[in-house]
Design a protein around this motif. Structure first.
Motif, short mmCIF file in Angstrom:
data_model
loop_
_atom_site.label_atom_id
_atom_site.label_comp_id
_atom_site.label_asym_id
_atom_site.label_seq_id
_atom_site.Cartn_x
_atom_site.Cartn_y
_atom_site.Cartn_z
N LEU A 59 -3.08 -6.05 18.45
CA LEU A 59 -2.07 -7.02 18.84
C LEU A 59 -2.20 -7.41 20.31
O LEU A 59 -2.56 -6.60 21.15
N GLY A 60 -1.85 -8.64 20.59
CA GLY A 60 -1.77 -9.10 21.97
C GLY A 60 -0.51 -8.55 22.62
O GLY A 60 0.39 -8.05 21.94
N ASP A 61 -0.43 -8.68 23.94
CA ASP A 61 0.71 -8.12 24.68
C ASP A 61 2.04 -8.69 24.22
O ASP A 61 3.02 -7.96 24.05
N GLU A 62 2.11 -10.00 24.03
CA GLU A 62 3.37 -10.62 23.62
C GLU A 62 3.80 -10.14 22.24
O GLU A 62 4.97 -9.82 22.02
N ASP A 63 2.85 -10.08 21.32
CA ASP A 63 3.18 -9.61 19.96
C ASP A 63 3.54 -8.13 19.97
O ASP A 63 4.39 -7.69 19.20
N LEU A 64 2.93 -7.36 20.85
CA LEU A 64 3.23 -5.94 20.95
C LEU A 64 4.67 -5.74 21.42
O LEU A 64 5.39 -4.89 20.89
N SER A 65 5.10 -6.55 22.38
CA SER A 65 6.49 -6.49 22.84
C SER A 65 7.46 -6.86 21.72
O SER A 65 8.51 -6.24 21.57
N LEU A 70 0.84 -1.19 0.00
CA LEU A 70 0.00 0.00 0.00
C LEU A 70 0.87 1.24 0.00
O LEU A 70 1.99 1.23 0.51
N GLU A 71 0.35 2.32 -0.54
CA GLU A 71 1.08 3.58 -0.47
C GLU A 71 1.04 4.07 0.98
O GLU A 71 0.15 3.71 1.74
N PRO A 72 2.04 4.87 1.39
CA PRO A 72 2.17 5.25 2.80
C PRO A 72 0.91 5.84 3.43
O PRO A 72 0.60 5.53 4.58
N GLU A 73 0.15 6.63 2.70
CA GLU A 73 -1.04 7.25 3.31
C GLU A 73 -2.12 6.22 3.63
O GLU A 73 -2.96 6.45 4.49
N LYS A 74 -2.11 5.08 2.96
CA LYS A 74 -3.05 4.00 3.28
C LYS A 74 -2.42 2.98 4.23
O LYS A 74 -3.12 2.36 5.03
N LEU A 75 -1.13 2.81 4.12
CA LEU A 75 -0.43 1.83 4.94
C LEU A 75 -0.40 2.22 6.41
O LEU A 75 -0.64 1.39 7.29
N ARG A 76 -0.16 3.49 6.69
CA ARG A 76 -0.06 3.94 8.07
C ARG A 76 -1.32 3.63 8.88
O ARG A 76 -1.23 3.01 9.95
N ALA A 88 -3.59 1.41 8.26
CA ALA A 88 -3.76 -0.05 8.31
C ALA A 88 -2.84 -0.65 9.37
O ALA A 88 -3.25 -1.54 10.13
N LEU A 89 -1.62 -0.16 9.46
CA LEU A 89 -0.69 -0.66 10.47
C LEU A 89 -1.13 -0.25 11.87
O LEU A 89 -1.03 -1.06 12.81
N ILE A 90 -1.61 0.96 12.02
CA ILE A 90 -2.09 1.41 13.33
C ILE A 90 -3.22 0.51 13.82
O ILE A 90 -3.26 0.11 14.98
N GLU A 91 -4.12 0.17 12.92
CA GLU A 91 -5.23 -0.72 13.29
C GLU A 91 -4.71 -2.09 13.72
O GLU A 91 -5.16 -2.66 14.72
N LYS A 92 -3.74 -2.60 12.98
CA LYS A 92 -3.17 -3.91 13.34
C LYS A 92 -2.48 -3.85 14.70
O LYS A 92 -2.61 -4.77 15.51
N VAL A 93 -1.75 -2.78 14.96
CA VAL A 93 -1.05 -2.63 16.24
C VAL A 93 -2.06 -2.58 17.38
O VAL A 93 -1.85 -3.18 18.43
#
Length: 76
Positions: free
Chosen positions: A22-28, A6-12, A14-19
């Motif tokens: 995330l569970g605690d272990e994956d976040l670490s 994705l281009e950066p304006e769409k990727l950012r 999408a990544l924020i939503e995924k973060v």
């Protein structure tokens, strides 16, 4: 496994939503990956700057300065 690029304006967002999901272990783990990426970026920048400085002769006297400083530190 294919990855949609994705281009950066769409990727950012999408990544924020995924973060946020995330569970605690994956976040670490993600934090560790981000720290490593930042470290690698800084290393590349500093390496380039040091190379330019060396080509400009900024370190020609460095060995002598270090020897003098070590001698001064050993002196009583």
């Amino acid at each position: 496994m294919s990855v949609n690029v994705l281009e950066p304006e769409k990727l950012r967002p999408a990544l924020i939503e995924k973060v946020q999901n995330l569970g605690d272990e994956d976040l670490s783990l993600l934090q560790a990956v981000l720290v490593r990426l930042e470290r690698d970026r800084v290393f590349r920048e500093l390496t380039g700057e040091f190379a330019r400085d060396r080509l400009e002769g900024k370190y020609e006297r460095l060995d002598k300065i270090i020897l003098e400083a070590r001698a001064a530190l050993r002196a009583p």
